[in-house]
Scaffold this active site. Structure first.
Site, PDB file in Angstrom:
ATOM      1  N   SER A  28       0.787  -1.236   0.000  1.00  0.00           N
ATOM      2  CA  SER A  28       0.000   0.000   0.000  1.00  0.00           C
ATOM      3  C   SER A  28       0.817   1.283   0.000  1.00  0.00           C
ATOM      4  CB  SER A  28      -0.968   0.023   1.185  1.00  0.00           C
ATOM      5  OG  SER A  28      -0.269   0.245   2.390  1.00  0.00           O
ATOM      6  N   LYS A  76       0.316   4.847   6.575  1.00  0.00           N
ATOM      7  CA  LYS A  76      -0.252   5.643   5.475  1.00  0.00           C
ATOM      8  C   LYS A  76       0.319   7.057   5.522  1.00  0.00           C
ATOM      9  CE  LYS A  76      -3.037   2.232   4.546  1.00  0.00           C
ATOM     10  NZ  LYS A  76      -2.595   1.259   3.620  1.00  0.00           N
TER      11      LYS A  76
END
Length: 182
Positions: free
Chosen positions: A36, A77
């Site tokens: 990710s 993230k």
């Protein structure tokens, strides 16, 4: 001889207490799992996360953060939206408060993911879980760098600051990927 043993035991106890204090309150090791955050971070990269950065300050746009996504799982993230921000994506272009934003982490990496391109689905903040017209106070909006393959605020909604573990500051393993994050 007995005194020498006691000195060694005291030294080990002090070292253990200091290690626990550093681990619990200051820094934590984290291992990246999954794609990710490509191309910035690769699966298997080992990071040091500063727990104290947001105790004395607050996140800045584009910081890489670790947060508790579930009771057993932490995610890594990038901070895109801060409290009060209106965030949208149109044709792979980020807009914050109506201003077109550059995402330099894509430029530096050649703007390629595993499949050769990034694709951030068009969205406005109103479409995301837990937001109205702006990122709520005490929350952040996060996205993975590999927008094609990231569970982030587009699915999870706004992330409460209480769930943020800290800021990723350095990747230290593997050796050929040692880097300061951001």
């Amino acid at each position: 001889m007995k005194k020498q043993w006691l000195d060694w035991i005291k030294a080990f106890i002090i070292a253990a207490v200091l290690a626990i204090i550093v681990r619990v309150f200051l820094f934590a090791p984290v291992v990246v799992e999954g794609p990710s955050m490509l191309p910035t971070l690769h699966s298997g990269d080992h990071l040091i996360v500063s727990k104290i950065n947001y105790t004395v300050g607050s996140p800045e746009r584009f910081d890489v953060v670790v947060f508790h996504a579930t009771e057993k799982k932490d995610y890594i993230k990038r901070v895109i939206g801060l409290p009060g921000d209106h965030v949208s994506y149109e044709n792979n272009q980020l807009y914050v408060n109506g201003e077109k934003m550059s995402e330099p982490f894509f430029d530096e990496a050649g703007a390629e993911s595993e499949n050769g391109q990034f694709d951030t689905r068009n969205f406005t903040i109103e479409q995301l879980p837990g937001a109205n017209e702006e990122v709520p106070e005490g929350h952040i909006l996060v996205l993975g760098d590999n927008r094609n393959n990231s569970t982030d605020s587009r699915m999870l909604g706004m992330i409460p600051m209480e769930q943020v573990v800290g800021e990723a500051i350095i990747a230290y393993w593997p050796m050929d990927r040692i880097q300061l994050i951001n």
